[in-house]
Structure formats: C-alpha cells, structure tokens
Write a protein that holds these residues in place. Structure first.
Motif, PDB file in Angstrom:
ATOM      1  N   LEU A 207      43.484 -75.439  12.320  1.00  0.00           N
ATOM      2  CA  LEU A 207      43.638 -74.877  13.672  1.00  0.00           C
ATOM      3  C   LEU A 207      43.191 -73.528  13.645  1.00  0.00           C
ATOM      4  CD1 LEU A 207      46.949 -76.420  14.953  1.00  0.00           C
ATOM      5  CD2 LEU A 207      44.707 -77.086  15.576  1.00  0.00           C
ATOM      6  N   HIS A 208      42.734 -72.878  12.361  1.00  0.00           N
ATOM      7  CA  HIS A 208      42.137 -71.692  12.522  1.00  0.00           C
ATOM      8  C   HIS A 208      40.714 -71.766  13.189  1.00  0.00           C
ATOM      9  CE1 HIS A 208      44.620 -69.133   9.872  1.00  0.00           C
ATOM     10  NE2 HIS A 208      44.705 -69.878   9.114  1.00  0.00           N
ATOM     11  N   LEU A 209      40.237 -72.902  13.272  1.00  0.00           N
ATOM     12  CA  LEU A 209      38.893 -73.124  13.747  1.00  0.00           C
ATOM     13  C   LEU A 209      39.092 -73.558  15.271  1.00  0.00           C
ATOM     14  CD1 LEU A 209      37.412 -75.314  11.047  1.00  0.00           C
ATOM     15  CD2 LEU A 209      37.128 -72.869  11.362  1.00  0.00           C
ATOM     16  N   SER A 210      38.057 -73.421  16.111  1.00  0.00           N
ATOM     17  CA  SER A 210      37.982 -73.771  17.257  1.00  0.00           C
ATOM     18  C   SER A 210      37.800 -75.284  17.796  1.00  0.00           C
ATOM     19  CB  SER A 210      36.941 -72.931  18.192  1.00  0.00           C
ATOM     20  OG  SER A 210      37.347 -71.575  18.167  1.00  0.00           O
ATOM     21  N   TRP A 211      38.358 -75.868  18.848  1.00  0.00           N
ATOM     22  CA  TRP A 211      38.003 -77.394  19.169  1.00  0.00           C
ATOM     23  C   TRP A 211      38.166 -77.376  20.545  1.00  0.00           C
ATOM     24  CZ3 TRP A 211      37.276 -80.200  14.701  1.00  0.00           C
ATOM     25  CH2 TRP A 211      37.687 -79.406  13.351  1.00  0.00           C
ATOM     26  N   TYR A 212      37.534 -78.540  20.713  1.00  0.00           N
ATOM     27  CA  TYR A 212      37.710 -79.004  22.197  1.00  0.00           C
ATOM     28  C   TYR A 212      39.057 -79.801  22.347  1.00  0.00           C
ATOM     29  CZ  TYR A 212      32.793 -78.591  23.292  1.00  0.00           C
ATOM     30  OH  TYR A 212      31.599 -77.951  23.482  1.00  0.00           O
ATOM     31  N   TYR A 213      39.767 -79.170  23.553  1.00  0.00           N
ATOM     32  CA  TYR A 213      41.098 -80.027  23.420  1.00  0.00           C
ATOM     33  C   TYR A 213      41.167 -81.272  24.587  1.00  0.00           C
ATOM     34  CZ  TYR A 213      43.487 -76.260  21.069  1.00  0.00           C
ATOM     35  OH  TYR A 213      44.166 -75.451  20.166  1.00  0.00           O
ATOM     36  N   LEU A 214      41.392 -82.336  24.095  1.00  0.00           N
ATOM     37  CA  LEU A 214      41.630 -83.480  24.926  1.00  0.00           C
ATOM     38  C   LEU A 214      42.853 -83.681  25.367  1.00  0.00           C
ATOM     39  CD1 LEU A 214      39.681 -86.063  22.405  1.00  0.00           C
ATOM     40  CD2 LEU A 214      38.728 -84.351  24.238  1.00  0.00           C
ATOM     41  N   PHE A 215      43.086 -83.847  26.794  1.00  0.00           N
ATOM     42  CA  PHE A 215      44.306 -84.128  27.350  1.00  0.00           C
ATOM     43  C   PHE A 215      44.640 -85.367  27.888  1.00  0.00           C
ATOM     44  CE2 PHE A 215      42.354 -79.965  28.367  1.00  0.00           C
ATOM     45  CZ  PHE A 215      42.960 -79.059  27.597  1.00  0.00           C
ATOM     46  N   ALA A 216      45.788 -86.266  27.705  1.00  0.00           N
ATOM     47  CA  ALA A 216      46.057 -87.529  28.090  1.00  0.00           C
ATOM     48  C   ALA A 216      47.795 -87.643  28.135  1.00  0.00           C
ATOM     49  CB  ALA A 216      45.520 -88.480  27.197  1.00  0.00           C
ATOM     50  N   TRP A 217      47.868 -88.408  29.113  1.00  0.00           N
ATOM     51  CA  TRP A 217      49.226 -88.750  29.224  1.00  0.00           C
ATOM     52  C   TRP A 217      49.460 -90.551  29.738  1.00  0.00           C
ATOM     53  CZ3 TRP A 217      46.499 -85.708  31.966  1.00  0.00           C
ATOM     54  CH2 TRP A 217      46.427 -85.694  33.261  1.00  0.00           C
ATOM     55  N   GLY A 218      50.498 -91.144  29.437  1.00  0.00           N
ATOM     56  CA  GLY A 218      50.522 -92.524  30.202  1.00  0.00           C
ATOM     57  C   GLY A 218      51.704 -92.928  29.665  1.00  0.00           C
ATOM     58  N   PRO A 219      52.048 -94.393  30.059  1.00  0.00           N
ATOM     59  CA  PRO A 219      53.373 -95.187  29.878  1.00  0.00           C
ATOM     60  C   PRO A 219      53.566 -95.493  28.595  1.00  0.00           C
ATOM     61  CG  PRO A 219      51.457 -96.495  30.809  1.00  0.00           C
ATOM     62  CD  PRO A 219      50.925 -95.305  30.681  1.00  0.00           C
ATOM     63  N   ALA A 220      54.892 -95.920  28.395  1.00  0.00           N
ATOM     64  CA  ALA A 220      55.152 -96.061  26.834  1.00  0.00           C
ATOM     65  C   ALA A 220      56.144 -97.303  27.072  1.00  0.00           C
ATOM     66  CB  ALA A 220      55.873 -95.018  26.183  1.00  0.00           C
ATOM     67  N   ILE A 221      56.076 -98.228  26.054  1.00  0.00           N
ATOM     68  CA  ILE A 221      56.800 -99.243  26.077  1.00  0.00           C
ATOM     69  C   ILE A 221      57.888 -99.521  24.792  1.00  0.00           C
ATOM     70  CG2 ILE A 221      57.160-101.894  26.025  1.00  0.00           C
ATOM     71  CD1 ILE A 221      54.467-101.686  27.594  1.00  0.00           C
ATOM     72  N   GLN A 222      58.994 -99.367  24.761  1.00  0.00           N
ATOM     73  CA  GLN A 222      59.911 -99.238  23.777  1.00  0.00           C
ATOM     74  C   GLN A 222      59.608 -98.063  22.601  1.00  0.00           C
ATOM     75  OE1 GLN A 222      60.452-103.136  22.312  1.00  0.00           O
ATOM     76  NE2 GLN A 222      61.684-103.882  23.898  1.00  0.00           N
TER      77      GLN A 222
END
Length: 279
Positions: A207-222
């Motif tokens: 994490l000292h380096l720079s990165w593209y950040y991907l964002f996601a969210w969704g459902p979960a089962i158990q």
C-alpha cells in the motif's frame, strides 16, 4: 428468599439447621448449657468463616430477587464515520447522490495512515457485503481485495479475497486487524486496519504504492458473498495514493445522465435550435 436458602444450603449444610431449626437442634443447644445458663462444651460456634462468607455473598453478589448481578463489561458501540474529516485527515471516495455521506451514499470508502498501518472504513447500501480492490489497472482480475461480509447471525466480519478473473477467491491469510462491523438500516459498515507494507506476495499488494481502487457490493448467503449486480462496477479514474488525502465524489448511474459529453452536446444543440429558430 427460597432460592437464597437453597443456595446457602449448598455452601454450608449446617446453615440449613440455622435457617429452619428443629426440636433435636433445640434440645442439643439446651443440653450444652449448665444450670446457671453458662455455655457448655457442646455449644455450636455461630461465627464460623463459612457463615460470614455466605452472608457476604448474599449481601454483595445477589440481588433482592436472588439472581446474580451481571459481570460482563458493556461492549463499546460502533463509532460513526466522520465525513467532516474527508480531504483533511483522511481520504474519502463517495459513490451515489451528490452531497451524500457515509450513511446515505450507495458506497463509501475512507482511508488514513496510522503509524505503519492504514485504517479503512467502508459502508454500502446492502445487506450482504461491501469490498474494495487494489488493482494495477481498471479491470477485475489479479486484484487484492478486502471485504466486509454480513452473516446470518448479524455479525460483520472482515475477509481477504483475491480476484481470479471474475471470481473472488477467499484467502486464508488475512492482514486485517482491529476489526469492527455494524449492520444497521440495511447497510453494512465496517472499520479495520491493515499494514502498509507486507512481504511481497501475489495476493497482497504494497500500500506504499498507488493503485486503482475497485468498488463493489452485493448480496450474501449464509456469510458467503455472491456476485454483484453490476456489469461494470465503479472504479477510481486515477491511481490513488494513501499519502494524499482526497475527497472524491463519483455520481451514481442515475445521476450521470446529463454528464456525458454526448448529452451535453445534445443539450447545447437543442438550446441553440430553440433560440435561433428554424431558417
């Protein structure tokens, strides 16, 4: 008081005789005194340690109803995410309606350095999971991912994943610590720390380096994540450095209608046509 008597009986059987009494015990006490009322050798000694301990237990550790007082310390509540610090003492990415915050954005992420760690806060409008991925490009695949997952017991746990193509594989080695999670108002919210630097490994980025950040969210089962509903999940338009605290807003799809170049050109053309009229 009946429960107290039973409890004292278990501590000292002889106390039962003191509580209930019996003719035999009364005769024994009488025979232990002389004719002048002087105590005899067989008098029962009432100031025993067991009697004192029993009375102390009843007075200090039992309520009036005879039930033990709770001894477990209270659990600290989840501290709300402070958006007023965005761009000042931490970086933030907001996705959703203009002006939204950590409790109203469709997706929210913050990051800040604390010593040799980075503290992340995430929140999303979902009852399943919310995640952030660190990528060398803007595409899903070969990415280090941290996710917060809401399980069937109401808990929110931090998991570590690695994107293999379009599939998120859970990794046993989890760099997260100081985990906190909350599920409230149909939102999953979490906070955790992760080391800035880890020994080089395919599934963990530096994490000292720079990165593209991907964002996601969704459902979960158990407690297990399932695929999100996005064909193209949101991604930062530039590489993000944890050494630069930005406050980035990304409008959700519903608010992008009039922001594309084609739509703006169409609006300008229609306005010009209405003002100038037809030839």
């Amino acid at each position: 008081m009946f429960l107290v008597h039973v409890f004292l009986l278990l501590l000292e059987p002889s106390l039962w005789r003191l509580i209930t009494g019996s003719p035999t015990d009364e005769n024994t006490r009488r025979s232990g005194h002389g004719e002048q009322g002087e105590p005899g050798h067989n008098e029962h000694h009432k100031d025993s340690y067991s009697t004192f301990a029993s009375e102390f237990l009843v007075s200090r550790y039992l309520s009036d109803e005879g039930y033990p007082f709770p001894t477990a310390p209270p659990v600290d509540p989840f501290a709300r995410i402070r958006v007023s610090d965005c761009g000042v003492t931490k970086g933030c990415i907001r996705y959703g309606k203009p002006g939204c915050d950590a409790e109203t954005c469709e997706y929210f992420l913050s990051y800040r350095r604390i010593g040799t760690d980075v503290e992340f806060e995430m929140s999303a409008d979902t009852d399943g999971w919310v995640a952030v991925g660190f990528s060398s490009d803007k595409k899903m695949g070969g990415d280090d991912v941290m996710g917060c997952v809401h399980d069937d017991n109401g808990r929110v746990r931090i998991h570590h994943f690695y994107n293999v193509g379009q599939w998120a594989k859970e990794i046993r080695r989890n760099p997260a610590r100081d985990e906190e999670g909350l599920f409230e108002n149909n939102r999953v919210t979490c906070r955790f720390k992760r080391p800035l630097y880890v020994p080089r490994e395919e599934t963990l980025v530096d994490l000292h380096l720079s990165w593209y950040y991907l964002f996601a969210w969704g459902p979960a089962i158990q407690g297990s994540i399932t695929r999100h509903d996005f064909d193209n999940p949101p991604v930062s338009d530039h590489m993000i450095s944890i050494y630069k605290y930005e406050d980035i807003f990304m409008p959700a799809t519903a608010y992008q209608t009039f922001s594309s170049p084609f739509c703006l050109l169409l609006i300008v053309a229609l306005t010009f046509y209405l003002l100038m009229g037809s030839p």
